[in-house]
Motif scaffolding. Structure first.
Motif, PDB file in Angstrom:
ATOM      1  N   ARG A   1       0.846  -1.199   0.000  1.00 35.41           N
ATOM      2  CA  ARG A   1       0.000   0.000   0.000  1.00 35.41           C
ATOM      3  C   ARG A   1       0.874   1.238   0.000  1.00 35.41           C
ATOM      4  O   ARG A   1       1.843   1.315   0.774  1.00 35.41           O
TER       5      ARG A   1
ATOM      6  N   ARG B   1      -5.204  -9.341   7.384  1.00 35.04           N
ATOM      7  CA  ARG B   1      -6.075  -9.585   6.221  1.00 35.04           C
ATOM      8  C   ARG B   1      -6.565 -11.034   6.202  1.00 35.04           C
ATOM      9  O   ARG B   1      -7.736 -11.306   5.998  1.00 35.04           O
TER      10      ARG B   1
ATOM     11  N   HIS C   1      -0.642   2.219  -4.656  1.00 35.91           N
ATOM     12  CA  HIS C   1       0.159   1.036  -4.296  1.00 35.91           C
ATOM     13  C   HIS C   1       1.618   1.492  -4.203  1.00 35.91           C
ATOM     14  O   HIS C   1       1.931   2.660  -4.426  1.00 35.91           O
TER      15      HIS C   1
ATOM     16  N   SER D   1     -10.826  -3.792  -7.746  1.00 30.01           N
ATOM     17  CA  SER D   1      -9.407  -4.034  -7.988  1.00 30.01           C
ATOM     18  C   SER D   1      -9.176  -5.529  -8.234  1.00 30.01           C
ATOM     19  O   SER D   1     -10.150  -6.304  -8.329  1.00 30.01           O
TER      20      SER D   1
ATOM     21  N   ARG E   1      -4.162  -7.054  -3.391  1.00 33.49           N
ATOM     22  CA  ARG E   1      -4.884  -6.087  -2.558  1.00 33.49           C
ATOM     23  C   ARG E   1      -6.363  -6.025  -2.899  1.00 33.49           C
ATOM     24  O   ARG E   1      -7.044  -5.066  -2.507  1.00 33.49           O
TER      25      ARG E   1
ATOM     26  N   CYS F   1     -10.253  -6.038  -3.017  1.00 35.42           N
ATOM     27  CA  CYS F   1     -11.153  -5.700  -1.917  1.00 35.42           C
ATOM     28  C   CYS F   1     -11.472  -6.920  -1.055  1.00 35.42           C
ATOM     29  O   CYS F   1     -11.886  -7.968  -1.560  1.00 35.42           O
TER      30      CYS F   1
HETATM   31  C1  HEM Z   1     -19.262  -1.288  -3.599  1.00 31.79           C
HETATM   32  C2  HEM Z   1     -18.536  -1.743  -2.633  1.00 31.79           C
HETATM   33  C3  HEM Z   1     -17.026  -1.759  -2.590  1.00 31.79           C
HETATM   34  C4  HEM Z   1     -16.096  -1.333  -3.502  1.00 31.79           C
HETATM   35  C5  HEM Z   1     -16.339  -0.706  -4.869  1.00 31.79           C
HETATM   36  C6  HEM Z   1     -14.781  -1.581  -2.936  1.00 31.79           C
HETATM   37  C7  HEM Z   1     -13.597  -1.314  -3.580  1.00 31.79           C
HETATM   38  C8  HEM Z   1     -12.339  -1.503  -3.022  1.00 31.79           C
HETATM   39  C9  HEM Z   1     -11.105  -1.134  -3.657  1.00 31.79           C
HETATM   40  C10 HEM Z   1     -10.959  -0.514  -5.043  1.00 31.79           C
HETATM   41  C11 HEM Z   1     -10.094  -1.448  -2.797  1.00 31.79           C
HETATM   42  C12 HEM Z   1      -8.595  -1.165  -2.996  1.00 31.79           C
HETATM   43  C13 HEM Z   1      -7.897  -2.321  -3.663  1.00 31.79           C
HETATM   44  C14 HEM Z   1      -6.457  -2.004  -4.028  1.00 31.79           C
HETATM   45  O1  HEM Z   1      -5.769  -1.287  -3.315  1.00 31.79           O
HETATM   46  O2  HEM Z   1      -5.994  -2.496  -5.073  1.00 31.79           O
HETATM   47  C15 HEM Z   1     -10.701  -2.028  -1.616  1.00 31.79           C
HETATM   48  C16 HEM Z   1     -10.007  -2.493  -0.518  1.00 31.79           C
HETATM   49  C17 HEM Z   1     -10.602  -2.985   0.620  1.00 31.79           C
HETATM   50  N1  HEM Z   1     -11.939  -3.169   0.842  1.00 31.79           N
HETATM   51 FE1  HEM Z   1     -13.441  -2.764  -0.462  1.00 31.79          FE
HETATM   52  N2  HEM Z   1     -14.939  -2.140  -1.694  1.00 31.79           N
HETATM   53  C18 HEM Z   1     -16.287  -2.290  -1.438  1.00 31.79           C
HETATM   54  C19 HEM Z   1     -16.873  -2.825  -0.315  1.00 31.79           C
HETATM   55  C20 HEM Z   1     -16.190  -3.320   0.766  1.00 31.79           C
HETATM   56  C21 HEM Z   1     -16.808  -3.969   1.920  1.00 31.79           C
HETATM   57  C22 HEM Z   1     -18.312  -4.243   2.063  1.00 31.79           C
HETATM   58  C23 HEM Z   1     -15.793  -4.275   2.784  1.00 31.79           C
HETATM   59  C24 HEM Z   1     -15.830  -4.970   4.115  1.00 31.79           C
HETATM   60  C25 HEM Z   1     -16.864  -5.240   4.814  1.00 31.79           C
HETATM   61  C26 HEM Z   1     -14.542  -3.839   2.179  1.00 31.79           C
HETATM   62  C27 HEM Z   1     -13.303  -3.971   2.755  1.00 31.79           C
HETATM   63  C28 HEM Z   1     -12.105  -3.650   2.125  1.00 31.79           C
HETATM   64  C29 HEM Z   1     -10.800  -3.797   2.746  1.00 31.79           C
HETATM   65  C30 HEM Z   1     -10.537  -4.291   4.180  1.00 31.79           C
HETATM   66  C31 HEM Z   1      -9.857  -3.392   1.795  1.00 31.79           C
HETATM   67  C32 HEM Z   1      -8.341  -3.348   1.958  1.00 31.79           C
HETATM   68  C33 HEM Z   1      -7.706  -4.555   1.260  1.00 31.79           C
HETATM   69  C34 HEM Z   1      -6.181  -4.569   1.378  1.00 31.79           C
HETATM   70  O3  HEM Z   1      -5.553  -3.516   1.335  1.00 31.79           O
HETATM   71  O4  HEM Z   1      -5.625  -5.692   1.504  1.00 31.79           O
HETATM   72  N3  HEM Z   1     -14.829  -3.273   0.962  1.00 31.79           N
HETATM   73  N4  HEM Z   1     -12.068  -2.052  -1.785  1.00 31.79           N
END
Ligand code: HEM
Length: 455
Positions: free
Chosen positions: A61, A88, A331, A392, A396, A398
């Motif tokens: 990140r 994670r 990133h 994504s 990483r 989501c």
């Molecule tokens: C429409 C709904 C959602 C969208 C569009 C979305 C989109 C994303 C995106 C683009 C990332 C960044 C990925 C990257 O850095 O390459 C991300 C990371 C993350 N999302 Fe979501 N997300 C959604 C819903 C959720 C929900 C419902 C949760 C948990 C209950 C969640 C938890 C996380 C977490 C914990 C990360 C960090 C992952 C990491 O850095 O390892 N997201 N999300």
């Protein structure tokens, strides 16, 4: 397919500028970001190569100083190294155990859908603000954290939603973005102190809710993410591990990640979808006709209905593609990278531009239009698109993707089953503004909507 061009109306569209730069310099190019260099990946091929095929090279990140101030390499969103890996893995396994993407959460979402429908019904067809559409999704995440739902006018619920809203706005102001590039500005920019204050307030609320949740006795080994986390913390203390990962600090940080991930993202996408439905009534009608003929207007939709409601599923996906709530997420290279003809040193900021994939004209027939056919084949069957980068890809990707997919399908289908959404009297579909407001996410501008119950 909508007759109106979606992005032709979007002012200051950074994506178009970046596409122009990519035409000149190629799909991978660098620019100076403050004193640092950033490498940008533009379009489907470049992002697939970087995020999927070379995910270890670009999987850390990147820094977001305004948020790093409070997360301090804890939680999942903004951490790296061992703490990210362990937290994670733990988060994913507990969310799965709690039913993410499966029947227990499906039941919870359907129950919450009824509460949302009641809240909308209470307006009796009169205009209401998009804020109402924000209320359901947080309760799904709060259930996983605190083991309970909140009535929508509960002061603690309202306070948490308001704090999240203030954070999303203040992390994304132009001044906050400048501070992220030049952290030296901390003495001149008010946002870092404001954000820290709200995080402090939120943490105090979380501590009280965690304590209350602990007092509820249950037969299950754990009912919530929090309980599972605390059990791990206790085992770690007994084992006297030196590098402690399951600490209160990390619990608060990962709970914050779940709250932000699980509220702003899904709720904002629902708000976008209802705006698109008002703007393109023929698409709304087609989805409603499908619902009426396949599952009727009484029985709530179920997750398995996605197989028989391909048009609704396509509408939910197209809403996400066009809403494009995260244009990118920074990133970082964890070590020196020799990639294609380039040498990218350790610690270089890399920017996978999700929007450039979601609008790549080699992947989408009409990238600038709201067109559910992007996700349908000639027979009207749903087709998965590899260029769907809303969540994504790679290391990483989501962590809440399967939960979010289920929520979006069930909430959107359930709302279209019960109501027809139209602009308030005196507002035409042409008047509806689909230009985004850029905060931490890309949000729709304030709007009001009328919901007429379907017979
Ligand atoms: C429409 C709904 C959602 C969208 C569009 C979305 C989109 C994303 C995106 C683009 C990332 C960044 C990925 C990257 O850095 O390459 C991300 C990371 C993350 N999302 Fe979501 N997300 C959604 C819903 C959720 C929900 C419902 C949760 C948990 C209950 C969640 C938890 C996380 C977490 C914990 C990360 C960090 C992952 C990491 O850095 O390892 N997201 N999300």
């Amino acid at each position: 397919m909508s007759g109106k061009t979606f992005y032709s109306t979007v002012k200051y569209n950074i994506i178009n500028i970046v596409f122009q730069l990519a035409k000149k310099y190629g799909p991978i190019f660098s620019f100076h970001f403050g004193s640092a260099k950033a490498v940008v990946f533009v379009g489907y091929e470049a992002n697939k190569e970087a995020l999927v095929n070379a995910h270890y090279s670009f999987g850390d990140r990147g820094p977001i100083p305004i948020a790093d101030n409070f997360q301090q390499n804890h939680g999942v969103f903004l951490s790296n190294g061992e703490i990210w890996k362990v937290t994670r893995r733990f988060m994913l396994s507990i969310l799965r155990d709690l039913g993410m993407g499966k029947r227990p959460i499906e039941t919870r979402i359907i129950e919450e859908l009824q509460f949302l429908c009641e809240a909308i019904q209470a307006y009796n067809g009169k205009p209401f603000a998009k804020k109402v559409l924000y209320l359901a999704a947080p309760n799904i995440t709060f259930g996983m954290l605190f083991g309970r739902r909140f009535v929508y006018d509960d002061p603690t619920f309202q306070r948490m939603i308001t704090i999240m809203d203030e954070l999303v706005i203040n992390i994304g102001t132009p001044a906050a973005k400048c501070y992220n590039v030049f952290p030296i500005l901390k003495y001149f920019v008010k946002e870092p102190a404001f954000v820290m204050d709200r995080i402090h307030q939120l943490n105090e609320i979380l501590k009280v809710l965690f304590k209350e949740a602990k007092e509820v006795k249950s037969e299950a080994s754990f009912r919530t993410y929090t309980e599972a986390f605390v059990q791990k913390e206790e085992r770690e203390i007994v084992a006297d591990e030196k590098e402690k990962i399951f600490t209160e600090r990390n619990l608060l940080a990962s709970a914050f990640d779940l709250m932000l991930g699980g509220t702003e993202t899904t709720s904002t996408t629902i708000q976008w979808c209802i705006l698109f439905m008002m703007k393109y009534p023929h698409i709304q009608k087609k989805a409603q006709d499908e619902i009426k003929s396949v599952i009727g207007l009484e029985r709530p939709p179920r997750w398995e209905d996605q197989k028989v409601l391909p048009y609704c599923l396509a509408v939910a996906h197209e809403a996400q593609r066009c809403a494009n709530i995260f244009q990118f997420f920074p990133h970082f290279t964890p070590s020196d990278v020799h990639y294609k003809d380039y040498f990218i040193p350790k610690g270089t900021l890399t920017i996978p531009l999700f929007s450039s994939v979601l609008n790549d004209e080699t992947q989408w027939e009409t990238p600038n239009q709201f067109n559910p056919n992007h996700f349908l084949d000639a027979d009207g069957k749903f087709v998965k698109k590899d260029a769907f980068y809303a969540f994504s890809k790679g290391r990483r990707v989501c962590a809440g993707e399967s939960l979010a997919r289920m929520e979006l399908f069930l909430f959107i289908t359930g709302l279209l089953q019960k109501f027809t959404f139209t602009p308030p009297p005196g507002v035409s579909t042409d008047d509806l503004d689909i230009n985004p407001v850029a905060v931490f996410t890309m949000r729709p501008k304030s709007y009001k909507v009328c919901a007429t119950p379907r017979q």
